[in-house]
Scaffold this motif. Structure first.
Motif, PDB file in Angstrom:
ATOM      1  N   ARG A 183       7.576   9.148 -11.387  1.00  0.00           N
ATOM      2  CA  ARG A 183       6.257   8.755 -11.886  1.00  0.00           C
ATOM      3  C   ARG A 183       6.000   7.299 -11.526  1.00  0.00           C
ATOM      4  O   ARG A 183       5.568   6.502 -12.356  1.00  0.00           O
ATOM      5  CB  ARG A 183       6.163   8.995 -13.385  1.00  0.00           C
ATOM      6  CG  ARG A 183       6.385  10.459 -13.772  1.00  0.00           C
ATOM      7  CD  ARG A 183       6.139  10.674 -15.242  1.00  0.00           C
ATOM      8  NE  ARG A 183       4.735  10.441 -15.583  1.00  0.00           N
ATOM      9  CZ  ARG A 183       4.288  10.351 -16.813  1.00  0.00           C
ATOM     10  NH1 ARG A 183       5.132  10.434 -17.824  1.00  0.00           N
ATOM     11  NH2 ARG A 183       3.007  10.133 -17.052  1.00  0.00           N
ATOM     12  N   THR A 184       6.273   6.979 -10.273  1.00  0.00           N
ATOM     13  CA  THR A 184       6.119   5.613  -9.785  1.00  0.00           C
ATOM     14  C   THR A 184       5.346   5.618  -8.479  1.00  0.00           C
ATOM     15  O   THR A 184       5.667   6.385  -7.573  1.00  0.00           O
ATOM     16  CB  THR A 184       7.497   4.963  -9.527  1.00  0.00           C
ATOM     17  OG1 THR A 184       8.282   5.059 -10.719  1.00  0.00           O
ATOM     18  CG2 THR A 184       7.347   3.512  -9.126  1.00  0.00           C
ATOM     19  N   GLU A 185       4.327   4.788  -8.392  1.00  0.00           N
ATOM     20  CA  GLU A 185       3.577   4.688  -7.134  1.00  0.00           C
ATOM     21  C   GLU A 185       4.423   3.976  -6.082  1.00  0.00           C
ATOM     22  O   GLU A 185       5.294   3.156  -6.408  1.00  0.00           O
ATOM     23  CB  GLU A 185       2.270   3.911  -7.356  1.00  0.00           C
ATOM     24  CG  GLU A 185       1.237   4.684  -8.165  1.00  0.00           C
ATOM     25  CD  GLU A 185      -0.154   4.077  -8.048  1.00  0.00           C
ATOM     26  OE1 GLU A 185      -0.554   3.758  -6.902  1.00  0.00           O
ATOM     27  OE2 GLU A 185      -0.830   3.918  -9.079  1.00  0.00           O
ATOM     28  N   VAL A 186       4.197   4.307  -4.833  1.00  0.00           N
ATOM     29  CA  VAL A 186       4.807   3.579  -3.714  1.00  0.00           C
ATOM     30  C   VAL A 186       3.689   3.158  -2.773  1.00  0.00           C
ATOM     31  O   VAL A 186       2.665   3.841  -2.669  1.00  0.00           O
ATOM     32  CB  VAL A 186       5.841   4.443  -2.954  1.00  0.00           C
ATOM     33  CG1 VAL A 186       7.014   4.796  -3.833  1.00  0.00           C
ATOM     34  CG2 VAL A 186       5.202   5.692  -2.387  1.00  0.00           C
ATOM     35  N   ASP A 187       3.867   2.005  -2.109  1.00  0.00           N
ATOM     36  CA  ASP A 187       2.846   1.596  -1.143  1.00  0.00           C
ATOM     37  C   ASP A 187       3.289   1.976   0.267  1.00  0.00           C
ATOM     38  O   ASP A 187       4.437   2.352   0.503  1.00  0.00           O
ATOM     39  CB  ASP A 187       2.548   0.091  -1.258  1.00  0.00           C
ATOM     40  CG  ASP A 187       3.769  -0.775  -1.028  1.00  0.00           C
ATOM     41  OD1 ASP A 187       4.635  -0.386  -0.209  1.00  0.00           O
ATOM     42  OD2 ASP A 187       3.858  -1.841  -1.651  1.00  0.00           O
ATOM     43  N   LEU A 188       2.356   1.886   1.191  1.00  0.00           N
ATOM     44  CA  LEU A 188       2.613   2.355   2.553  1.00  0.00           C
ATOM     45  C   LEU A 188       3.725   1.557   3.225  1.00  0.00           C
ATOM     46  O   LEU A 188       4.557   2.126   3.945  1.00  0.00           O
ATOM     47  CB  LEU A 188       1.323   2.276   3.378  1.00  0.00           C
ATOM     48  CG  LEU A 188       1.385   2.889   4.776  1.00  0.00           C
ATOM     49  CD1 LEU A 188       1.782   4.362   4.717  1.00  0.00           C
ATOM     50  CD2 LEU A 188       0.036   2.721   5.487  1.00  0.00           C
ATOM     51  N   ASP A 189       3.766   0.262   2.978  1.00  0.00           N
ATOM     52  CA  ASP A 189       4.816  -0.556   3.598  1.00  0.00           C
ATOM     53  C   ASP A 189       6.201  -0.111   3.141  1.00  0.00           C
ATOM     54  O   ASP A 189       7.148  -0.071   3.937  1.00  0.00           O
ATOM     55  CB  ASP A 189       4.613  -2.042   3.260  1.00  0.00           C
ATOM     56  CG  ASP A 189       3.416  -2.635   3.993  1.00  0.00           C
ATOM     57  OD1 ASP A 189       2.994  -2.034   5.009  1.00  0.00           O
ATOM     58  OD2 ASP A 189       2.905  -3.676   3.538  1.00  0.00           O
ATOM     59  N   THR A 190       6.323   0.233   1.854  1.00  0.00           N
ATOM     60  CA  THR A 190       7.619   0.691   1.333  1.00  0.00           C
ATOM     61  C   THR A 190       8.028   1.990   2.019  1.00  0.00           C
ATOM     62  O   THR A 190       9.202   2.179   2.375  1.00  0.00           O
ATOM     63  CB  THR A 190       7.521   0.916  -0.193  1.00  0.00           C
ATOM     64  OG1 THR A 190       7.181  -0.326  -0.823  1.00  0.00           O
ATOM     65  CG2 THR A 190       8.846   1.430  -0.751  1.00  0.00           C
ATOM     66  N   VAL A 191       7.070   2.908   2.181  1.00  0.00           N
ATOM     67  CA  VAL A 191       7.372   4.176   2.856  1.00  0.00           C
ATOM     68  C   VAL A 191       7.819   3.924   4.286  1.00  0.00           C
ATOM     69  O   VAL A 191       8.841   4.463   4.750  1.00  0.00           O
ATOM     70  CB  VAL A 191       6.131   5.094   2.844  1.00  0.00           C
ATOM     71  CG1 VAL A 191       6.398   6.370   3.654  1.00  0.00           C
ATOM     72  CG2 VAL A 191       5.745   5.451   1.420  1.00  0.00           C
ATOM     73  N   LEU A 192       7.078   3.084   5.005  1.00  0.00           N
ATOM     74  CA  LEU A 192       7.348   2.883   6.432  1.00  0.00           C
ATOM     75  C   LEU A 192       8.591   2.024   6.681  1.00  0.00           C
ATOM     76  O   LEU A 192       9.141   2.051   7.788  1.00  0.00           O
ATOM     77  CB  LEU A 192       6.128   2.234   7.101  1.00  0.00           C
ATOM     78  CG  LEU A 192       4.839   3.077   7.075  1.00  0.00           C
ATOM     79  CD1 LEU A 192       3.692   2.317   7.714  1.00  0.00           C
ATOM     80  CD2 LEU A 192       5.054   4.416   7.761  1.00  0.00           C
TER      81      LEU A 192
END
Length: 385
Positions: A183-192
Protein backbone atom coordinates in the motif's frame (compact mmCIF):
# COMPACT_ATOMS: atom_id res chain seq x y z
CA UNK A 1 -30.80 -21.01 -18.89
CA UNK A 2 -31.52 -18.92 -15.82
CA UNK A 3 -29.10 -16.08 -15.06
CA UNK A 4 -26.43 -16.87 -12.49
CA UNK A 5 -25.78 -14.58 -9.55
CA UNK A 6 -22.73 -13.93 -7.41
CA UNK A 7 -24.43 -13.55 -4.05
CA UNK A 8 -21.37 -13.31 -1.81
CA UNK A 9 -17.71 -12.29 -2.13
CA UNK A 10 -14.73 -11.98 0.19
CA UNK A 11 -10.95 -11.89 0.38
CA UNK A 12 -8.44 -12.11 3.19
CA UNK A 13 -5.55 -9.78 3.80
CA UNK A 14 -2.92 -10.53 1.12
CA UNK A 15 0.79 -10.54 1.97
CA UNK A 16 2.90 -12.53 4.41
CA UNK A 17 0.57 -14.50 6.68
CA UNK A 18 1.34 -16.87 9.54
CA UNK A 19 -1.71 -19.01 8.73
CA UNK A 20 -1.48 -22.12 6.55
CA UNK A 21 -3.51 -22.48 3.37
CA UNK A 22 -6.27 -24.46 5.08
CA UNK A 23 -6.77 -21.64 7.58
CA UNK A 24 -6.70 -18.97 4.85
CA UNK A 25 -9.32 -20.84 2.84
CA UNK A 26 -11.58 -21.16 5.88
CA UNK A 27 -11.19 -17.46 6.67
CA UNK A 28 -12.27 -16.40 3.17
CA UNK A 29 -14.96 -19.06 2.88
CA UNK A 30 -16.67 -18.13 6.14
CA UNK A 31 -16.47 -14.40 5.31
CA UNK A 32 -18.12 -15.09 1.95
CA UNK A 33 -20.98 -17.03 3.54
CA UNK A 34 -21.40 -14.24 6.09
CA UNK A 35 -21.43 -11.64 3.30
CA UNK A 36 -24.31 -13.46 1.63
CA UNK A 37 -26.14 -14.43 4.81
CA UNK A 38 -26.19 -18.05 3.65
CA UNK A 39 -25.61 -20.95 6.10
CA UNK A 40 -22.85 -23.45 5.30
CA UNK A 41 -25.28 -26.34 5.12
CA UNK A 42 -26.96 -24.69 2.11
CA UNK A 43 -23.80 -25.24 0.02
CA UNK A 44 -24.19 -28.09 -2.50
CA UNK A 45 -20.80 -27.83 -4.26
CA UNK A 46 -17.53 -26.56 -2.79
CA UNK A 47 -14.57 -25.90 -5.11
CA UNK A 48 -11.05 -24.96 -4.06
CA UNK A 49 -8.80 -23.19 -6.57
CA UNK A 50 -5.22 -24.04 -5.63
CA UNK A 51 -2.09 -24.62 -7.67
CA UNK A 52 0.43 -26.23 -5.37
CA UNK A 53 -0.48 -26.80 -1.72
CA UNK A 54 1.30 -30.16 -1.96
CA UNK A 55 4.51 -28.62 -3.26
CA UNK A 56 4.46 -25.57 -0.99
CA UNK A 57 3.19 -27.17 2.23
CA UNK A 58 2.92 -30.92 1.79
CA UNK A 59 -0.82 -30.41 2.27
CA UNK A 60 -3.27 -32.30 0.06
CA UNK A 61 -7.02 -32.92 0.28
CA UNK A 62 -7.73 -29.27 1.05
CA UNK A 63 -11.30 -29.22 -0.40
CA UNK A 64 -12.43 -31.98 1.94
CA UNK A 65 -10.68 -30.31 4.86
CA UNK A 66 -12.40 -27.03 4.04
CA UNK A 67 -15.86 -28.67 3.90
CA UNK A 68 -15.17 -29.97 7.42
CA UNK A 69 -13.83 -26.64 8.68
CA UNK A 70 -16.83 -24.70 7.33
CA UNK A 71 -19.30 -27.41 8.42
CA UNK A 72 -20.44 -27.70 4.80
CA UNK A 73 -20.47 -31.51 4.86
CA UNK A 74 -21.90 -33.34 2.82
CA UNK A 75 -21.24 -30.85 -0.04
CA UNK A 76 -19.52 -32.29 -3.12
CA UNK A 77 -15.93 -31.02 -3.24
CA UNK A 78 -13.20 -30.70 -5.88
CA UNK A 79 -9.84 -29.01 -6.26
CA UNK A 80 -9.33 -26.86 -9.37
CA UNK A 81 -5.67 -26.65 -10.51
CA UNK A 82 -5.03 -24.60 -13.62
CA UNK A 83 -1.66 -23.15 -12.52
CA UNK A 84 -1.85 -19.38 -11.92
CA UNK A 85 -5.28 -19.25 -13.58
CA UNK A 86 -6.73 -21.70 -11.07
CA UNK A 87 -9.01 -18.97 -9.73
CA UNK A 88 -10.51 -18.23 -13.13
CA UNK A 89 -10.87 -21.94 -13.83
CA UNK A 90 -12.67 -22.22 -10.50
CA UNK A 91 -15.15 -19.53 -11.59
CA UNK A 92 -15.72 -21.53 -14.78
CA UNK A 93 -16.30 -24.73 -12.77
CA UNK A 94 -18.65 -22.97 -10.35
CA UNK A 95 -20.59 -21.49 -13.27
CA UNK A 96 -20.87 -24.96 -14.83
CA UNK A 97 -22.14 -26.47 -11.60
CA UNK A 98 -25.01 -23.96 -11.39
CA UNK A 99 -25.74 -23.77 -15.13
CA UNK A 100 -25.99 -27.55 -15.38
CA UNK A 101 -28.48 -27.72 -12.53
CA UNK A 102 -26.17 -29.96 -10.50
CA UNK A 103 -26.00 -27.39 -7.69
CA UNK A 104 -28.18 -24.55 -6.42
CA UNK A 105 -25.48 -23.06 -4.18
CA UNK A 106 -21.77 -23.32 -5.06
CA UNK A 107 -18.98 -21.91 -2.93
CA UNK A 108 -15.64 -21.23 -4.65
CA UNK A 109 -12.60 -20.52 -2.49
CA UNK A 110 -9.14 -19.85 -3.95
CA UNK A 111 -5.96 -19.74 -1.93
CA UNK A 112 -2.22 -20.26 -1.73
CA UNK A 113 0.45 -20.16 1.00
CA UNK A 114 3.86 -19.29 -0.48
CA UNK A 115 5.93 -16.89 1.61
CA UNK A 116 7.34 -19.53 3.97
CA UNK A 117 9.44 -20.80 1.04
CA UNK A 118 12.49 -18.96 -0.31
CA UNK A 119 12.14 -16.99 -3.55
CA UNK A 120 14.24 -19.62 -5.34
CA UNK A 121 12.06 -22.46 -4.03
CA UNK A 122 8.81 -20.69 -4.92
CA UNK A 123 10.12 -19.75 -8.36
CA UNK A 124 11.12 -23.36 -9.02
CA UNK A 125 7.62 -24.61 -8.13
CA UNK A 126 6.06 -22.04 -10.48
CA UNK A 127 8.60 -22.75 -13.26
CA UNK A 128 7.53 -26.40 -13.28
CA UNK A 129 4.56 -25.37 -15.45
CA UNK A 130 6.85 -24.50 -18.40
CA UNK A 131 7.46 -27.05 -21.14
CA UNK A 132 10.57 -29.23 -20.48
CA UNK A 133 12.04 -28.35 -23.88
CA UNK A 134 12.17 -24.68 -22.81
CA UNK A 135 12.81 -25.19 -19.08
CA UNK A 136 15.99 -27.20 -19.77
CA UNK A 137 17.42 -24.13 -21.49
CA UNK A 138 16.78 -22.03 -18.39
CA UNK A 139 13.61 -20.34 -19.55
CA UNK A 140 11.29 -19.36 -16.72
CA UNK A 141 8.24 -17.10 -16.65
CA UNK A 142 10.33 -14.00 -15.82
CA UNK A 143 12.64 -14.71 -18.77
CA UNK A 144 9.64 -15.15 -21.09
CA UNK A 145 8.39 -11.79 -19.83
CA UNK A 146 11.72 -10.08 -20.48
CA UNK A 147 12.05 -11.50 -24.00
CA UNK A 148 8.45 -10.57 -24.86
CA UNK A 149 8.79 -7.08 -23.40
CA UNK A 150 11.89 -6.44 -25.52
CA UNK A 151 10.11 -7.70 -28.66
CA UNK A 152 7.03 -5.56 -27.90
CA UNK A 153 9.00 -2.36 -27.25
CA UNK A 154 11.08 -2.80 -30.41
CA UNK A 155 8.17 -3.86 -32.66
CA UNK A 156 5.76 -1.12 -31.64
CA UNK A 157 8.23 1.65 -30.85
CA UNK A 158 6.91 1.84 -27.30
CA UNK A 159 8.98 3.69 -24.69
CA UNK A 160 10.44 1.69 -21.78
CA UNK A 161 8.83 4.23 -19.48
CA UNK A 162 5.34 3.04 -20.48
CA UNK A 163 5.94 -0.28 -18.70
CA UNK A 164 7.09 1.59 -15.61
CA UNK A 165 3.91 3.64 -15.65
CA UNK A 166 1.86 0.44 -15.31
CA UNK A 167 3.66 -0.27 -12.04
CA UNK A 168 3.21 3.32 -10.87
CA UNK A 169 -0.54 3.23 -11.65
CA UNK A 170 -1.21 -0.10 -9.98
CA UNK A 171 0.77 0.76 -6.85
CA UNK A 172 -1.24 3.99 -6.60
CA UNK A 173 -4.49 2.00 -6.78
CA UNK A 174 -3.23 -0.45 -4.18
CA UNK A 175 -2.84 2.33 -1.60
CA UNK A 176 -6.65 2.45 -1.29
CA UNK A 177 -7.11 -1.32 -1.09
CA UNK A 178 -7.02 -2.39 2.57
CA UNK A 179 -6.36 -6.02 1.52
CA UNK A 180 -3.38 -5.25 -0.73
CA UNK A 181 0.10 -6.57 0.05
CA UNK A 182 1.75 -3.25 -0.88
CA UNK A 183 0.00 0.00 0.00
CA UNK A 184 2.83 2.32 -0.97
CA UNK A 185 3.09 4.51 -4.05
CA UNK A 186 6.23 4.32 -6.18
CA UNK A 187 7.45 6.93 -8.65
CA UNK A 188 8.69 6.28 -12.16
CA UNK A 189 12.33 6.95 -11.32
CA UNK A 190 12.23 4.32 -8.56
CA UNK A 191 10.77 1.77 -10.98
CA UNK A 192 13.30 2.53 -13.71
CA UNK A 193 16.26 2.51 -11.29
CA UNK A 194 15.32 -0.77 -9.57
CA UNK A 195 17.52 -3.87 -10.11
CA UNK A 196 17.30 -5.66 -13.47
CA UNK A 197 15.60 -9.06 -13.25
CA UNK A 198 15.09 -9.99 -16.93
CA UNK A 199 16.15 -7.19 -19.26
CA UNK A 200 14.42 -4.84 -19.95
CA UNK A 201 12.24 -5.66 -16.93
CA UNK A 202 13.26 -4.62 -13.45
CA UNK A 203 12.17 -5.48 -9.94
CA UNK A 204 9.08 -3.24 -9.96
CA UNK A 205 7.85 -4.84 -13.20
CA UNK A 206 7.12 -8.06 -11.26
CA UNK A 207 4.42 -9.05 -8.78
CA UNK A 208 5.42 -10.33 -5.32
CA UNK A 209 5.18 -13.78 -3.70
CA UNK A 210 2.03 -13.76 -1.58
CA UNK A 211 -0.19 -15.63 0.87
CA UNK A 212 -3.94 -15.13 0.70
CA UNK A 213 -7.40 -16.37 -0.14
CA UNK A 214 -10.62 -15.12 -1.78
CA UNK A 215 -14.10 -16.56 -2.23
CA UNK A 216 -17.31 -16.25 -4.27
CA UNK A 217 -20.77 -17.74 -3.70
CA UNK A 218 -22.84 -18.50 -6.82
CA UNK A 219 -26.47 -19.53 -7.31
CA UNK A 220 -29.35 -18.99 -9.75
CA UNK A 221 -30.86 -15.49 -9.60
CA UNK A 222 -34.17 -16.96 -8.35
CA UNK A 223 -32.32 -18.45 -5.37
CA UNK A 224 -30.27 -15.27 -4.80
CA UNK A 225 -33.47 -13.24 -4.46
CA UNK A 226 -34.51 -15.42 -1.52
CA UNK A 227 -31.54 -14.04 0.40
CA UNK A 228 -30.76 -10.54 -0.90
CA UNK A 229 -31.10 -8.04 -3.74
CA UNK A 230 -27.42 -7.09 -3.37
CA UNK A 231 -25.89 -9.36 -5.98
CA UNK A 232 -24.29 -9.16 -9.43
CA UNK A 233 -24.75 -11.49 -12.40
CA UNK A 234 -22.15 -13.60 -14.18
CA UNK A 235 -23.29 -13.09 -17.76
CA UNK A 236 -20.31 -14.25 -19.79
CA UNK A 237 -17.44 -16.69 -19.31
CA UNK A 238 -14.92 -18.32 -21.60
CA UNK A 239 -11.83 -20.47 -21.29
CA UNK A 240 -9.07 -21.31 -23.76
CA UNK A 241 -5.48 -22.44 -24.12
CA UNK A 242 -2.47 -21.49 -26.22
CA UNK A 243 0.61 -23.55 -27.12
CA UNK A 244 2.47 -24.93 -24.12
CA UNK A 245 5.73 -24.34 -25.98
CA UNK A 246 5.75 -20.55 -26.07
CA UNK A 247 8.30 -20.20 -28.89
CA UNK A 248 5.94 -22.10 -31.23
CA UNK A 249 3.54 -19.15 -31.27
CA UNK A 250 3.40 -17.13 -34.49
CA UNK A 251 3.50 -13.87 -32.49
CA UNK A 252 4.70 -14.07 -28.87
CA UNK A 253 3.12 -10.66 -28.18
CA UNK A 254 -0.35 -12.11 -28.80
CA UNK A 255 -1.95 -14.43 -26.24
CA UNK A 256 -4.34 -16.63 -28.20
CA UNK A 257 -5.99 -17.86 -25.01
CA UNK A 258 -6.99 -14.29 -24.10
CA UNK A 259 -8.41 -13.67 -27.58
CA UNK A 260 -10.38 -16.91 -27.66
CA UNK A 261 -11.66 -16.86 -24.07
CA UNK A 262 -12.79 -13.24 -24.30
CA UNK A 263 -14.54 -13.87 -27.63
CA UNK A 264 -16.52 -16.63 -25.89
CA UNK A 265 -17.34 -14.40 -22.92
CA UNK A 266 -18.42 -11.43 -25.06
CA UNK A 267 -20.65 -13.67 -27.18
CA UNK A 268 -22.28 -15.28 -24.14
CA UNK A 269 -22.93 -11.89 -22.53
CA UNK A 270 -23.96 -10.33 -25.86
CA UNK A 271 -21.53 -7.52 -25.17
CA UNK A 272 -18.46 -6.01 -26.85
CA UNK A 273 -15.21 -4.56 -25.48
CA UNK A 274 -16.79 -1.10 -25.74
CA UNK A 275 -19.38 -2.12 -23.11
CA UNK A 276 -16.80 -2.87 -20.40
CA UNK A 277 -16.52 -0.16 -17.73
CA UNK A 278 -13.77 -1.62 -15.49
CA UNK A 279 -11.40 -4.59 -15.77
CA UNK A 280 -8.97 -6.59 -13.68
CA UNK A 281 -6.08 -7.95 -15.78
CA UNK A 282 -3.40 -10.49 -14.84
CA UNK A 283 -0.41 -8.13 -14.46
CA UNK A 284 2.01 -10.70 -13.07
CA UNK A 285 4.51 -8.73 -15.17
CA UNK A 286 3.84 -5.19 -16.39
CA UNK A 287 4.09 -6.25 -20.05
CA UNK A 288 1.10 -8.58 -19.55
CA UNK A 289 -1.20 -5.61 -18.95
CA UNK A 290 -0.44 -4.30 -22.47
CA UNK A 291 -0.84 -7.72 -24.11
CA UNK A 292 -4.20 -8.43 -22.44
CA UNK A 293 -5.49 -4.90 -23.04
CA UNK A 294 -4.99 -5.46 -26.77
CA UNK A 295 -6.05 -9.12 -26.93
CA UNK A 296 -9.29 -8.31 -25.07
CA UNK A 297 -10.13 -5.80 -27.83
CA UNK A 298 -9.64 -2.63 -25.77
CA UNK A 299 -7.02 -1.31 -28.22
CA UNK A 300 -5.53 -2.13 -31.61
CA UNK A 301 -2.46 -4.36 -31.70
CA UNK A 302 0.62 -2.45 -30.68
CA UNK A 303 -1.31 0.47 -29.16
CA UNK A 304 -2.04 -0.84 -25.68
CA UNK A 305 0.93 1.07 -24.26
CA UNK A 306 -0.65 4.35 -25.35
CA UNK A 307 -3.59 3.75 -22.99
CA UNK A 308 -1.43 4.09 -19.88
CA UNK A 309 0.47 7.03 -21.38
CA UNK A 310 -2.85 8.83 -22.08
CA UNK A 311 -4.30 8.02 -18.64
CA UNK A 312 -7.13 5.92 -20.10
CA UNK A 313 -6.43 3.05 -17.68
CA UNK A 314 -6.15 5.24 -14.58
CA UNK A 315 -8.94 5.20 -12.02
CA UNK A 316 -10.38 8.41 -13.53
CA UNK A 317 -9.81 7.23 -17.10
CA UNK A 318 -12.44 5.92 -19.50
CA UNK A 319 -11.47 2.27 -18.82
CA UNK A 320 -9.92 1.83 -15.35
CA UNK A 321 -7.64 -1.21 -15.20
CA UNK A 322 -6.68 -2.96 -11.96
CA UNK A 323 -8.44 -0.64 -9.52
CA UNK A 324 -7.53 -3.23 -6.85
CA UNK A 325 -3.82 -2.57 -7.40
CA UNK A 326 -3.61 -5.66 -9.60
CA UNK A 327 -1.34 -8.58 -8.90
CA UNK A 328 1.49 -6.05 -8.94
CA UNK A 329 0.41 -4.27 -5.75
CA UNK A 330 -2.38 -6.40 -4.29
CA UNK A 331 -0.25 -9.56 -4.50
CA UNK A 332 -0.42 -12.90 -6.31
CA UNK A 333 -1.28 -15.96 -4.18
CA UNK A 334 -1.57 -18.21 -7.23
CA UNK A 335 -4.85 -20.06 -6.61
CA UNK A 336 -6.54 -17.00 -5.12
CA UNK A 337 -5.68 -14.38 -7.75
CA UNK A 338 -8.45 -15.08 -10.27
CA UNK A 339 -11.05 -15.19 -7.51
CA UNK A 340 -9.71 -11.95 -6.03
CA UNK A 341 -9.98 -10.29 -9.45
CA UNK A 342 -13.69 -11.19 -9.48
CA UNK A 343 -14.02 -9.98 -5.87
CA UNK A 344 -12.81 -6.52 -6.97
CA UNK A 345 -15.27 -6.45 -9.88
CA UNK A 346 -18.12 -7.47 -7.57
CA UNK A 347 -17.13 -4.71 -5.14
CA UNK A 348 -17.12 -2.17 -7.97
CA UNK A 349 -20.51 -3.27 -9.36
CA UNK A 350 -22.10 -3.26 -5.89
CA UNK A 351 -20.72 0.22 -5.24
CA UNK A 352 -18.71 -1.03 -2.26
CA UNK A 353 -15.15 -0.25 -3.39
CA UNK A 354 -14.70 2.80 -1.15
CA UNK A 355 -11.94 5.14 -2.32
CA UNK A 356 -11.34 2.84 -5.31
CA UNK A 357 -14.93 3.17 -6.54
CA UNK A 358 -15.49 3.95 -10.22
CA UNK A 359 -18.69 4.35 -12.23
CA UNK A 360 -19.29 0.85 -13.59
CA UNK A 361 -22.17 -1.37 -14.71
CA UNK A 362 -20.10 -4.01 -16.54
CA UNK A 363 -16.81 -5.49 -15.31
CA UNK A 364 -14.36 -8.02 -16.75
CA UNK A 365 -11.74 -10.24 -15.12
CA UNK A 366 -8.99 -11.96 -17.15
CA UNK A 367 -6.97 -14.65 -15.35
CA UNK A 368 -3.86 -16.02 -17.09
CA UNK A 369 -1.98 -19.25 -16.39
CA UNK A 370 1.67 -19.69 -17.29
CA UNK A 371 2.66 -17.30 -20.07
CA UNK A 372 -0.80 -17.35 -21.62
CA UNK A 373 -0.90 -21.16 -21.65
CA UNK A 374 -4.44 -21.18 -20.26
CA UNK A 375 -6.83 -18.28 -19.75
CA UNK A 376 -10.29 -17.63 -18.33
CA UNK A 377 -12.25 -14.43 -18.99
CA UNK A 378 -15.39 -13.60 -17.02
CA UNK A 379 -17.89 -10.75 -17.44
CA UNK A 380 -20.07 -9.53 -14.59
CA UNK A 381 -22.96 -7.05 -14.63
CA UNK A 382 -24.67 -5.04 -11.95
CA UNK A 383 -28.35 -5.85 -11.48
CA UNK A 384 -29.33 -2.40 -12.75
CA UNK A 385 -27.03 -2.54 -15.82
Amino acid sequence: MEEIAVIGASMTQFGQRDAWVRELLAEAGQACLDDAGVPADAVDHLYVSNMASGEFEGQTGVPNALAHDLQAVPAYTARIDQTSSSGGAGIYAAWQSIASGASEMTLLVGGEKMTHRTTAEATDVIASLTHPCEYKHGLTLPSFAGLTARLYLDTYDAPRESLGKVAVKNHKNGVDNPHAQFRTEVDLDTVLDSPIVADPLRLYDFCPITDGSAALLLCPVSVAEQYTDDYVTLTGIGGATDTHVVHERADPTTMGGVVDSSDQAYEMADLSPDDVDVAELHDMFTILEFLQFEDLGFAQKGEGWKAVEEGRTARDGDLPINTSGGLKSKGHPLGASGVAQAYEIVQQLRGEAGKRQVDADVGLACNVGGFGNCVTTAIFEGVDA
